[in-house]
Design a protein around this motif. Structure first.
Motif, PDB file in Angstrom:
ATOM      1  N   MET A  39       0.835  -1.038   0.081  1.00 50.43           N
ATOM      2  CA  MET A  39       0.171  -0.020  -0.132  1.00 50.43           C
ATOM      3  C   MET A  39       0.831   1.204   0.052  1.00 50.43           C
ATOM      4  O   MET A  39       1.234   1.755   1.060  1.00 50.43           O
ATOM      5  CB  MET A  39      -0.923  -0.090   1.262  1.00 50.43           C
ATOM      6  CG  MET A  39      -2.002  -1.102   1.373  1.00 50.43           C
ATOM      7  SD  MET A  39      -3.062  -1.274   2.788  1.00 50.43           S
ATOM      8  CE  MET A  39      -4.190   0.126   2.086  1.00 50.43           C
ATOM      9  N   LEU A  40       1.090   1.687  -1.031  1.00 52.21           N
ATOM     10  CA  LEU A  40       2.201   2.688  -1.356  1.00 52.21           C
ATOM     11  C   LEU A  40       1.530   4.211  -0.995  1.00 52.21           C
ATOM     12  O   LEU A  40       0.275   4.380  -1.231  1.00 52.21           O
ATOM     13  CB  LEU A  40       2.816   2.829  -2.680  1.00 52.21           C
ATOM     14  CG  LEU A  40       3.297   1.654  -3.183  1.00 52.21           C
ATOM     15  CD1 LEU A  40       3.984   1.614  -4.540  1.00 52.21           C
ATOM     16  CD2 LEU A  40       4.526   1.346  -2.341  1.00 52.21           C
ATOM     17  N   SER A  41       2.371   5.259  -0.668  1.00 52.74           N
ATOM     18  CA  SER A  41       1.817   6.487  -0.491  1.00 52.74           C
ATOM     19  C   SER A  41       1.808   7.391  -1.966  1.00 52.74           C
ATOM     20  O   SER A  41       2.660   6.776  -2.701  1.00 52.74           O
ATOM     21  CB  SER A  41       2.667   7.115   0.618  1.00 52.74           C
ATOM     22  OG  SER A  41       3.798   7.337   0.345  1.00 52.74           O
ATOM     23  N   LEU A  42       1.028   8.500  -1.882  1.00 48.12           N
ATOM     24  CA  LEU A  42       1.344   9.320  -3.091  1.00 48.12           C
ATOM     25  C   LEU A  42       2.233  10.520  -2.900  1.00 48.12           C
ATOM     26  O   LEU A  42       2.198  11.067  -1.776  1.00 48.12           O
ATOM     27  CB  LEU A  42      -0.036   9.705  -3.733  1.00 48.12           C
ATOM     28  CG  LEU A  42      -1.074   8.688  -3.949  1.00 48.12           C
ATOM     29  CD1 LEU A  42      -2.437   9.078  -4.313  1.00 48.12           C
ATOM     30  CD2 LEU A  42      -0.561   7.827  -5.462  1.00 48.12           C
ATOM     31  N   GLY A  43       2.777  10.948  -4.002  1.00 53.54           N
ATOM     32  CA  GLY A  43       3.390  12.284  -3.719  1.00 53.54           C
ATOM     33  C   GLY A  43       2.361  13.514  -3.820  1.00 53.54           C
ATOM     34  O   GLY A  43       1.398  13.287  -4.648  1.00 53.54           O
ATOM     35  N   ASN A  44       2.687  14.247  -3.029  1.00 57.55           N
ATOM     36  CA  ASN A  44       1.659  15.434  -2.842  1.00 57.55           C
ATOM     37  C   ASN A  44       2.202  16.781  -3.313  1.00 57.55           C
ATOM     38  O   ASN A  44       3.547  16.935  -3.584  1.00 57.55           O
ATOM     39  CB  ASN A  44       1.353  15.557  -1.183  1.00 57.55           C
ATOM     40  CG  ASN A  44       0.665  14.463  -0.831  1.00 57.55           C
ATOM     41  OD1 ASN A  44      -0.272  13.998  -1.299  1.00 57.55           O
ATOM     42  ND2 ASN A  44       0.784  14.378   0.587  1.00 57.55           N
TER      43      ASN A  44
END
Length: 669
Positions: A81-86
């Motif tokens: 479950m990867l995070s997203l760039g913001n």
């Protein structure tokens, strides 16, 4: 009822209730009344308790909760479950778009979704049934919150009846959230019983998902939006197709998404939702932009932490500057004094704001507020705006520092602050007007005695005329007395008297909640009523016996002990008893299963794996046994679960009472 009849009825009720749930949460249709639904659910709960062997794995009773999780197991995510760039910048989105074009050319489209302010979860389904629910954790492993996930009514437990194209195993991901309405109700309940308020809906949702008692989770009314479908060899070419498939299977998908052919359309989507998002029932803090085609996503690949084919655009928190006019101090039912900042009206996030939360004295001190200050106010994920700082450039040099009240704004009594608590309290609980009124309003509310037609104005008049001083006085009111009130006609007076009379039928758990013991909310009152069975048993319970009740910690146990030690409260309970209120449980007779436990007596204590205490009570009674509230030399068995009170165990051992484990009890049957 025979076993075959019970099995058939359980299957019938399971399918029927699941159908009504689906219609309500996916199609917004109420095919039966809440009362009829509750009656069907109660029948199913009762039958499953008597015939647990016939309970279906997708039974709707799992949404009621009741499972106690002592420790959350770890789940390894099959797909990380990867995070997203913001980013907060449209220029960064232009750069993102240019990078995509350099890598795969111009022939692609975007899929845009709102970024909800909740808690990421992963749900695995096997053969159409919910198998595992897990939190994101560190992206590689998370906590197993399956029992809690099952209580969320918008999460399907079984999708087999809605499709014939279900993969053997697949995973959906989404965001669990607490709707604003549920959050406000929860905080109102917490304020009502003297609990500290929760900061915002996201924190409330996160804390609720990690609770060990799924029965409490079920009462928090969490919701969940799904946005991602994963699995091996799934036949979908685009993210849009997979989202549409989740909708067909009955998953709760927010219809706020949009397919955008180019970055200009993405910017239009961002602008469209910049203010419209505030009309939604939950907080949003941005937009998620994904390349729609799965093959192109694979071509673009991943960095160590996030996909190269997706990015999150974050809205800046809505903020403004306005002048602090004054601070209003509200006194609640428990005497807690809560400060509220009164502001010069200012437009913020599409609404005119005139007040902001200050929480307590610590917050006023932290901000260093002065009279007439110009303050920065912000509305992010919170419902009520908050003050984030002071514009010192506009502060008047002779302005005075705001000092928190030392005396109650209503009755003048000196305020007290208990060790370990942030709030100040007015200790004049019997004569402080707002406390007196709030106690009566608490007593008559729907979850308590449910006395209709008694509005705030009527209560004010009854207090001013001295016709009532405590909730118990309501049961002495006469029809003729009500007619002396302003704007009170014969029909209204008759309705009030009938409502008061009708309230005498309210079950013990409602009465216990209505009585108003600090920290005893509706859920705790229900557990206390089920455990002790009567107000007398509660009054006689020792501190250790109170601690043995599920969800009862030292703070609640102390509060209960202090309440019943007060002579005035003993008189109050006696008045309620004389009025005819239900101060003991009036359970339906349990259908007999056998006489295996005939003549045997039990005390139940601790936390159990397969049963709630009331289920064990029913099981004992169904097989001829009796459940007692206290240990004595005449007791046959102490049915002991985890977290058994040490004093209870010691007493049983001294008296030679047989101590049974859950497994030993099951063998007796």
């Amino acid at each position: 009822m025979t076993e075959s009849q019970a099995q058939e009825r359980i299957s019938q009720l399971t399918d029927l209730i699941n159908h009504y749930n689906y219609q309500y949460y996916q199609n917004s249709l109420s095919e039966i009344s809440d009362y009829e639904f509750d009656m069907l659910l109660e029948e199913l709960i009762r039958l499953e308790a008597q015939y647990p062997q016939f309970r279906h794995p997708y039974s709707p009773t799992q949404r009621v909760g009741g499972t106690i999780t002592k420790q959350f197991a770890t789940v390894i995510h099959k797909y990380p479950m990867l995070s997203l760039g913001n980013t907060y910048s449209e220029a960064d989105l232009q750069e993102f778009d240019a990078r995509i074009k350099r890598l795969i050319g111009n022939d692609f489209e975007y899929f845009c979704e709102l970024k909800f302010d909740g808690v990421a979860v992963s749900l695995t389904y096997k053969n159409g049934l919910l198998h595992t629910g897990a939190t994101r954790g560190d992206g590689v492993r998370g906590d197993d919150i399956t029992n809690n996930a099952r209580t969320i009514r918008s999460i399907p437990l079984d999708i087999r009846t809605r499709a014939n194209d279900i993969p053997e195993e697949f995973e959906v991901r989404g965001e669990v959230f607490m709707p604003f309405e549920s959050f406000q109700r929860l905080n109102k309940e917490r304020e009502d019983i003297g609990e500290a308020l929760l900061a915002n809906p996201r924190n409330a949702a996160s804390g609720t998902l990690k609770m060990q008692d799924s029965g409490v989770v079920a009462k928090r009314n969490l919701d969940c939006y799904m946005y991602f479908l994963l699995g091996d060899n799934l036949p979908y070419q685009t993210h849009e197709e997979s989202v549409k498939q989740m909708e067909k299977w009955g998953f709760h998908v927010s219809r706020t998404y949009r397919k955008c052919p180019n970055i200009d359309e993405v910017f239009q989507y961002i602008r469209d939702w910049e203010t419209e998002r505030f009309k939604l029932p939950l907080g949003t803090d941005g937009i998620v932009i994904k390349v729609n085609n799965f093959s192109q996503q694979e071509e673009l690949g991943y960095t160590a932490k996030s996909p190269r084919w997706a990015i999150a655009y974050k809205y800046k928190a809505e903020a403004s500057v306005t002048q602090l006019q004054s601070i209003l101090y509200n006194v609640g039912r428990t005497g807690a004094v809560t400060p509220v900042a009164m502001l010069s009206p200012v437009l913020l996030a599409g609404t005119t704001v005139k007040r902001a939360t200050l929480h307590n004295a610590n917050e006023i001190e932290r901000l260093g507020l002065h009279e007439g200050d110009y303050v920065f106010i912000e509305k992010g994920g919170e419902i009520i705006p908050k003050i984030t700082g002071v514009d010192l450039s506009k502060r008047q040099p002779d302005s005075k520092v705001i000092q928190y009240l030392t005396h109650c704004p209503a009755c003048g009594t000196q305020l007290v602050r208990q060790e370990g608590e942030a709030a100040y309290y007015c200790p004049n609980e019997r004569s402080c007007p707002p406390q007196t009124k709030a106690k009566i309003e608490h007593f008559i509310q729907r979850r308590a005695m449910n006395i209709e037609n008694l509005g705030p104005e009527t209560i004010d008049q009854l207090l001013q005329k001295g016709l009532i001083r405590t909730p118990a006085d309501l049961y002495s009111l006469q029809y003729e007395q009500l007619l002396t009130l302003e704007r009170m006609g014969p029909k209204s007076a008759k309705n009030i008297i009938e409502g008061i009379e009708q309230s005498k039928k309210a079950p013990f758990k409602n009465v216990l909640f209505a009585i108003g013991i600090r920290f005893v909310g509706a859920t705790v009152a229900e557990k206390l009523a089920a455990y002790f069975g009567s107000i007398e048993a509660m009054q006689q319970a020792s501190f250790e016996e109170l601690l043995a009740v599920p969800e009862i910690g030292e703070r609640i146990a102390n509060s209960i002990g202090q309440f019943f030690a007060d002579p005035a409260n003993k008189q109050y309970i006696e008045q309620l008893k004389q009025a005819g209120l239900q101060l003991q449980s009036d359970k339906q007779p349990v259908e007999k299963e056998s006489t295996k436990l005939a003549g045997k007596t039990f005390v139940i204590s601790g936390v159990f794996v397969n049963y709630e205490r009331d289920q064990l009570r029913d099981k004992i009674e169904a097989n001829g046994g009796r459940v007692l509230s206290g240990i004595s030399g005449k007791l046959d068995f102490l049915l002991a679960g985890d977290k058994l009170g040490p004093s209870k165990l010691e007493k049983a051992q001294k008296l030679g009472v047989t101590i049974l484990s859950e497994q030993e009890f099951e063998k007796m049957l």
